[in-house]
Design a protein around this motif. Structure first.
Motif, PDB file in Angstrom:
ATOM      1  N   ALA A  19       0.824  -1.205   0.000  1.00  0.00           N
ATOM      2  CA  ALA A  19       0.000   0.000   0.000  1.00  0.00           C
ATOM      3  C   ALA A  19       0.857   1.253   0.000  1.00  0.00           C
ATOM      4  O   ALA A  19       0.521   2.261  -0.632  1.00  0.00           O
ATOM      5  N   THR A  20       1.993   1.196   0.701  1.00  0.00           N
ATOM      6  CA  THR A  20       2.908   2.343   0.736  1.00  0.00           C
ATOM      7  C   THR A  20       3.455   2.632  -0.654  1.00  0.00           C
ATOM      8  O   THR A  20       3.576   3.794  -1.062  1.00  0.00           O
ATOM      9  N   GLN A  21       3.790   1.585  -1.403  1.00  0.00           N
ATOM     10  CA  GLN A  21       4.259   1.759  -2.777  1.00  0.00           C
ATOM     11  C   GLN A  21       3.164   2.335  -3.674  1.00  0.00           C
ATOM     12  O   GLN A  21       3.384   3.283  -4.436  1.00  0.00           O
ATOM     13  N   ILE A  22       1.990   1.765  -3.578  1.00  0.00           N
ATOM     14  CA  ILE A  22       0.896   2.115  -4.487  1.00  0.00           C
ATOM     15  C   ILE A  22       0.417   3.548  -4.283  1.00  0.00           C
ATOM     16  O   ILE A  22       0.134   4.269  -5.248  1.00  0.00           O
ATOM     17  N   PHE A  23       0.324   3.983  -3.024  1.00  0.00           N
ATOM     18  CA  PHE A  23      -0.257   5.293  -2.736  1.00  0.00           C
ATOM     19  C   PHE A  23       0.787   6.361  -2.404  1.00  0.00           C
ATOM     20  O   PHE A  23       0.450   7.417  -1.854  1.00  0.00           O
ATOM     21  N   ALA A  24       2.053   6.103  -2.753  1.00  0.00           N
ATOM     22  CA  ALA A  24       3.105   7.093  -2.527  1.00  0.00           C
ATOM     23  C   ALA A  24       2.847   8.330  -3.386  1.00  0.00           C
ATOM     24  O   ALA A  24       2.563   8.226  -4.577  1.00  0.00           O
ATOM     25  N   SER A  25       2.931   9.500  -2.772  1.00  0.00           N
ATOM     26  CA  SER A  25       2.673  10.742  -3.510  1.00  0.00           C
ATOM     27  C   SER A  25       3.122  11.927  -2.676  1.00  0.00           C
ATOM     28  O   SER A  25       3.447  11.794  -1.499  1.00  0.00           O
ATOM     29  N   GLU A  26       3.106  13.101  -3.317  1.00  0.00           N
ATOM     30  CA  GLU A  26       3.291  14.332  -2.552  1.00  0.00           C
ATOM     31  C   GLU A  26       2.066  14.557  -1.674  1.00  0.00           C
ATOM     32  O   GLU A  26       0.994  13.982  -1.919  1.00  0.00           O
ATOM     33  N   SER A  27       2.204  15.366  -0.649  1.00  0.00           N
ATOM     34  CA  SER A  27       1.091  15.640   0.248  1.00  0.00           C
ATOM     35  C   SER A  27      -0.035  16.352  -0.513  1.00  0.00           C
ATOM     36  O   SER A  27       0.205  17.333  -1.214  1.00  0.00           O
ATOM     37  N   PRO A  28      -1.278  15.871  -0.415  1.00  0.00           N
ATOM     38  CA  PRO A  28      -2.378  16.444  -1.203  1.00  0.00           C
ATOM     39  C   PRO A  28      -2.841  17.792  -0.660  1.00  0.00           C
ATOM     40  O   PRO A  28      -2.947  17.986   0.548  1.00  0.00           O
ATOM     41  N   TRP A  29      -3.121  18.707  -1.595  1.00  0.00           N
ATOM     42  CA  TRP A  29      -3.582  20.034  -1.181  1.00  0.00           C
ATOM     43  C   TRP A  29      -4.302  20.702  -2.340  1.00  0.00           C
ATOM     44  O   TRP A  29      -4.259  20.236  -3.472  1.00  0.00           O
ATOM     45  N   MET A  30      -4.983  21.780  -2.040  1.00  0.00           N
ATOM     46  CA  MET A  30      -5.595  22.607  -3.086  1.00  0.00           C
ATOM     47  C   MET A  30      -5.583  24.063  -2.643  1.00  0.00           C
ATOM     48  O   MET A  30      -5.558  24.379  -1.470  1.00  0.00           O
ATOM     49  N   VAL A  31      -5.599  24.928  -3.628  1.00  0.00           N
ATOM     50  CA  VAL A  31      -5.600  26.366  -3.357  1.00  0.00           C
ATOM     51  C   VAL A  31      -7.018  26.885  -3.153  1.00  0.00           C
ATOM     52  O   VAL A  31      -7.212  27.960  -2.584  1.00  0.00           O
ATOM     53  N   ASP A  32      -8.034  26.118  -3.581  1.00  0.00           N
ATOM     54  CA  ASP A  32      -9.411  26.602  -3.588  1.00  0.00           C
ATOM     55  C   ASP A  32     -10.161  26.262  -2.308  1.00  0.00           C
ATOM     56  O   ASP A  32      -9.908  25.239  -1.666  1.00  0.00           O
ATOM     57  N   PHE A  33     -11.123  27.126  -1.986  1.00  0.00           N
ATOM     58  CA  PHE A  33     -12.068  26.891  -0.898  1.00  0.00           C
ATOM     59  C   PHE A  33     -13.474  27.004  -1.482  1.00  0.00           C
ATOM     60  O   PHE A  33     -13.761  27.922  -2.245  1.00  0.00           O
ATOM     61  N   PHE A  34     -14.346  26.055  -1.139  1.00  0.00           N
ATOM     62  CA  PHE A  34     -15.706  26.113  -1.658  1.00  0.00           C
ATOM     63  C   PHE A  34     -16.694  25.635  -0.610  1.00  0.00           C
ATOM     64  O   PHE A  34     -16.308  25.042   0.388  1.00  0.00           O
TER      65      PHE A  34
END
Length: 391
Positions: free
Chosen positions: A376-391
């Motif tokens: 699971a660590t291999q499969i879901f490795a990524s940069e930390s998720p974020w967004m600039v938008d608020f809704f």
């Protein structure tokens, strides 16, 4: 579902009643809800009735979200409001549960929202999944003078131009939105006391980014508040900082949105930028198979993960699944050994990569064999998720 509540698409008459509720809930000025509703579109509002009276409602924003370089269809939940006299009566959870059934019937695999309270949305299967941070720096401390690219003003109403550049950054950013038109409209909207400034970074025939901001004077400071930004190269980032630093004689503080670990600050000579505010948004997996197959996965990973998922609301998500990943794509089949067990809430931060599988096991969000944890660590490795938008 609680039978005493009736859930339905909003009519024109419902919108007037819901508008009054939203203005009270969000301390809006009279009439602001009409402007908001027009931007969202009547077809995207839902209301819940209690004994033939509108008790509350919300908006469903059909969008997309970028995960692993792939656009996943997403339903953004916004403007959730319940009239004060119906709070604590079960109206809110009934509204959210009905909405998730609605989204499921539309075959949209994930849903995202910013919570006013996490407890309510956790009851419906949402969990923390990403961040949005407001950063602050004094203009004087930036100290970057070299500007390799031109920075020129551009008319802010040229939304097509901005959207094309934004999409280039969005598909490379884990968690970014494929924005609903209402979000673009909000970025360009100003009050009577505001002026919107927008600048192109780079040549017009080969732009490398843009910046959109307002300026304001408070009792203590003058502030440059960045509403939106795109930077597609190192030269664009250097030019951005140099351009902002050139405001130091008039501007005291600069505010912008970014991730909890902001790569832009790596170019600064000193660690002078700080996080002023941090929000965590929540995600709900609406369709396990579709969600896992729609997103992208790291290059070079060839692996198989055996999941067992529990979902008390959307029961089609219950059961054992095998996620097979190869060539940056995932394929889901029913069955398997169930070596990684979790409920639908625990799947959300695993899916987005906000927390590692080991961190999720430590906090009781999943249970897995050591082999399944490593896979699971291999499969879901990524940069930390974020967004600039608020809704």
């Amino acid at each position: 579902m609680t039978p005493r509540f009736k859930y339905t698409r909003a009519s024109q008459g419902d919108i007037q009643q819901l508008g009054s509720i939203l203005e009270q809930c969000f301390v809006m000025s009279s009439g602001d809800s009409k402007i908001y509703a027009k931007g969202i579109g009547l077809e995207n509002f839902r209301v819940i009735y209690r004994e033939d009276i509108v008790a509350g409602g919300l908006a469903i924003l059909p969008m997309g979200q970028w995960w692993g370089g792939q656009r996943v269809p997403m339903a953004g939940i916004a403007a959730v409001g319940i009239a004060p006299e119906y709070r604590g009566d079960g109206a809110a959870i009934a509204l959210i549960q009905h909405t998730l059934q609605d989204i499921s019937e539309q075959e949209i695999p994930i849903s995202v929202l910013y919570p006013a309270t996490q407890r309510l949305y956790r009851k419906a299967g949402y969990e923390q999944a990403g961040t949005s941070c407001v950063w602050e720096i004094s203009a004087e401390s930036i100290q970057i003078r070299q500007q390799p690219l031109p920075v020129e003003p551009i008319i802010p109403k040229n939304q097509t131009f901005f959207r094309e550049l934004y999409q280039q950054q969005a598909q490379l950013t884990h968690g970014y939105l494929d924005r609903h038109p209402a979000i673009w409209q909000g970025l360009m909207r100003t009050s009577d006391s505001e002026t919107l400034y927008s600048y192109l970074i780079g040549d017009k025939d080969q732009p490398q980014g843009y910046i959109i901001f307002t300026q304001e004077r408070t009792k203590d400071d003058t502030i440059l508040r960045i509403r939106d930004w795109v930077m597609l190269s190192n030269a664009a980032v250097q030019s951005f900082w140099s351009f902002i630093a050139n405001h130091r004689s008039q501007i005291d503080k600069v505010l912008w949105k970014s991730s909890v670990v902001d790569a832009l600050t790596l170019l600064l000579p000193e660690h002078s930028a700080t996080i002023k505010n941090q929000d965590r948004w929540m995600l709900r997996i609406v369709d396990v198979c579709k969600a896992l197959e729609a997103r992208g996965y790291p290059s070079g990973v060839d692996a198989e993960l055996h999941l067992e998922v529990q979902d008390d609301l959307l029961t089609a998500n219950n059961g054992k699944f095998i996620l097979s990943v190869a060539n940056c794509k995932g394929k889901v089949t029913q069955g398997g050994k169930g070596e990684l067990q979790l409920d639908i809430r625990g799947l959300a931060p695993l899916y987005t990569g906000l927390f590692t599988p080991r961190q999720l096991q430590l906090t009781g969000k999943l249970n897995a064999t050591e082999t399944a944890l490593l896979t699971a660590t291999q499969i879901f490795a990524s940069e930390s998720p974020w967004m600039v938008d608020f809704f």
